[in-house]
Design a protein around this motif. Sequence first.
Motif, mmCIF file in Angstrom:
data_model
loop_
_atom_site.group_PDB
_atom_site.id
_atom_site.type_symbol
_atom_site.label_atom_id
_atom_site.label_comp_id
_atom_site.label_asym_id
_atom_site.label_seq_id
_atom_site.Cartn_x
_atom_site.Cartn_y
_atom_site.Cartn_z
ATOM 1 N N TYR A 273 -6.665 -1.498 39.395
ATOM 2 C CA TYR A 273 -5.521 -0.781 39.714
ATOM 3 C C TYR A 273 -4.402 -0.927 38.766
ATOM 4 N N THR A 274 -4.608 -2.030 37.741
ATOM 5 C CA THR A 274 -3.534 -2.229 37.042
ATOM 6 C C THR A 274 -3.904 -1.467 35.806
ATOM 7 N N ILE A 275 -4.950 -1.102 35.361
ATOM 8 C CA ILE A 275 -5.381 -0.350 34.141
ATOM 9 C C ILE A 275 -6.096 0.880 34.075
ATOM 10 N N ILE A 276 -7.202 0.618 34.722
ATOM 11 C CA ILE A 276 -8.301 1.817 34.865
ATOM 12 C C ILE A 276 -7.896 3.051 35.464
ATOM 13 N N ALA A 277 -7.188 2.570 36.852
ATOM 14 C CA ALA A 277 -6.870 4.127 37.620
ATOM 15 C C ALA A 277 -5.787 4.663 37.070
ATOM 16 N N PRO A 278 -4.613 4.076 36.483
ATOM 17 C CA PRO A 278 -3.607 4.709 35.839
ATOM 18 C C PRO A 278 -3.977 5.470 34.553
ATOM 19 N N MET A 279 -5.064 5.013 33.644
ATOM 20 C CA MET A 279 -5.609 5.601 32.943
ATOM 21 C C MET A 279 -6.357 6.758 32.959
ATOM 22 N N PHE A 280 -7.212 6.829 34.170
ATOM 23 C CA PHE A 280 -7.642 8.052 34.650
ATOM 24 C C PHE A 280 -7.114 9.057 35.097
ATOM 25 N N ASN A 281 -5.851 8.723 35.831
ATOM 26 C CA ASN A 281 -4.885 9.802 36.663
ATOM 27 C C ASN A 281 -4.706 10.966 35.631
ATOM 28 N N PRO A 282 -4.284 10.938 34.463
ATOM 29 C CA PRO A 282 -3.979 12.094 33.663
ATOM 30 C C PRO A 282 -5.257 13.082 33.652
ATOM 31 N N LEU A 283 -6.484 12.073 33.435
ATOM 32 C CA LEU A 283 -7.803 13.008 33.285
ATOM 33 C C LEU A 283 -8.008 13.681 34.533
ATOM 34 N N ILE A 284 -7.731 12.939 35.422
ATOM 35 C CA ILE A 284 -8.133 13.567 36.832
ATOM 36 C C ILE A 284 -7.346 14.693 37.315
ATOM 37 N N TYR A 285 -6.038 14.738 36.971
ATOM 38 C CA TYR A 285 -5.133 15.590 37.506
ATOM 39 C C TYR A 285 -5.142 16.956 36.547
ATOM 40 N N THR A 286 -5.778 16.958 35.240
ATOM 41 C CA THR A 286 -5.638 17.850 34.469
ATOM 42 C C THR A 286 -6.970 18.588 34.067
ATOM 43 N N LEU A 287 -8.342 18.004 34.166
ATOM 44 C CA LEU A 287 -9.541 18.530 33.736
ATOM 45 C C LEU A 287 -9.666 19.702 34.529
ATOM 46 N N ARG A 288 -9.475 19.773 35.681
ATOM 47 C CA ARG A 288 -9.548 20.886 36.563
ATOM 48 C C ARG A 288 -8.462 21.921 37.144
ATOM 49 N N ASN A 289 -7.288 21.613 36.352
ATOM 50 C CA ASN A 289 -6.071 22.245 36.685
ATOM 51 C C ASN A 289 -5.678 23.044 35.467
ATOM 52 N N SER A 290 -6.059 24.292 35.957
ATOM 53 C CA SER A 290 -5.640 25.415 35.004
ATOM 54 C C SER A 290 -4.149 25.560 34.653
ATOM 55 N N GLU A 291 -3.172 25.103 35.659
ATOM 56 C CA GLU A 291 -1.770 25.302 35.582
ATOM 57 C C GLU A 291 -1.515 24.119 34.729
ATOM 58 N N MET A 292 -1.853 23.193 34.848
ATOM 59 C CA MET A 292 -1.410 21.918 34.142
ATOM 60 C C MET A 292 -2.082 22.117 32.465
ATOM 61 N N LYS A 293 -3.106 22.664 32.313
ATOM 62 C CA LYS A 293 -3.714 22.980 31.283
ATOM 63 C C LYS A 293 -2.901 24.219 30.332
#
Length: 311
Positions: A273-293
């Motif tokens: 919760y201090t490093i891993i989750a905040p690091m993966f948040n950008p990937l999680i929210y952008t990989l399958r998000n065409s609007e963000m891309k």
Amino acid sequence: MKSQRNISEFILLGLSYDKSIQIFSFVFFLFCYVALLAGNLLILVSIRCSPLLHQPMYYFLSHLSFIDICYTSTVTPKLITDLLVEKKTISYGNCMLQVLTMHFFGGTEIFILTAMAFDRYAAICKPLHYVIIMNRKRCHLLVLAAWAGGAIHALPLFSTTIGLPFCGPNVIDHYFCDIFPLLKVACTDTYITGVLVIAFSGMVSLVTFVVLFVSYGIILFTLRNLSAEGRRKALSTCWSHVTVVILFFGPVIFIYLRPPTTFPEDKIFALFYTIIAPMFNPLIYTLRNSEMKKAMRKVWCPSLFSKEAQS
């Protein structure tokens, strides 16, 4: 306060005594921190410089990225530098400041994630009234409430911790200052303080976690009435949020919703919760998000975006 303590610093034991593990951890967490900063700044700037900022989901996401940067920066730089030194120390003042900022930004992140879940509920379950429900004023109020909730969550814990007397051992078996490790070295009965921690951290996390999953249960039930394309689009944004919630809330609930004690595994769970989750948040929210891309290409590669738009 000086009459209650005779120590000016704490010694942190860190993640491991093994030199090779420390070197590997230094490289790994340095990479994680750089990736975290780059990913969240990329999302933050892309949203702020594009029309996506006017959509509630991305408005909340920009705040989540900012909070992730602040939240992780209270711990990770100190962890990385400590991996290169033999004796890991932190002053009393910096230790107390770390407790305050960790719980402030952590609490704020919990309430931002809740606001994002409410946004998804309104978008999927109340589509005809979505624009009215999630108007700009309400979005601002939800963000303001999240920051206020973070402060209300952190201040009682901080005031209780800073009132603890420290007169004996000053060795903390952790890589940052947190309340349970500090309770172990306090020179007083810490039972009441432990109950307070469970009430303000454990129960808040558990209740929020349950509310989030109930809301997503309602959303999944509502998806039955949508078309296949509508279900696919709705699920792509919902699963991203659910993944973030599990990565963040799982370790937090494990550590804070139990009798006030510490285990060796706590340091590993805290990394999530201090490093891993905040690091993966950008990937999680952008990989399958065409609007963000699309927004990222428009902001960072305008010439390429223009060619794609023309073609």
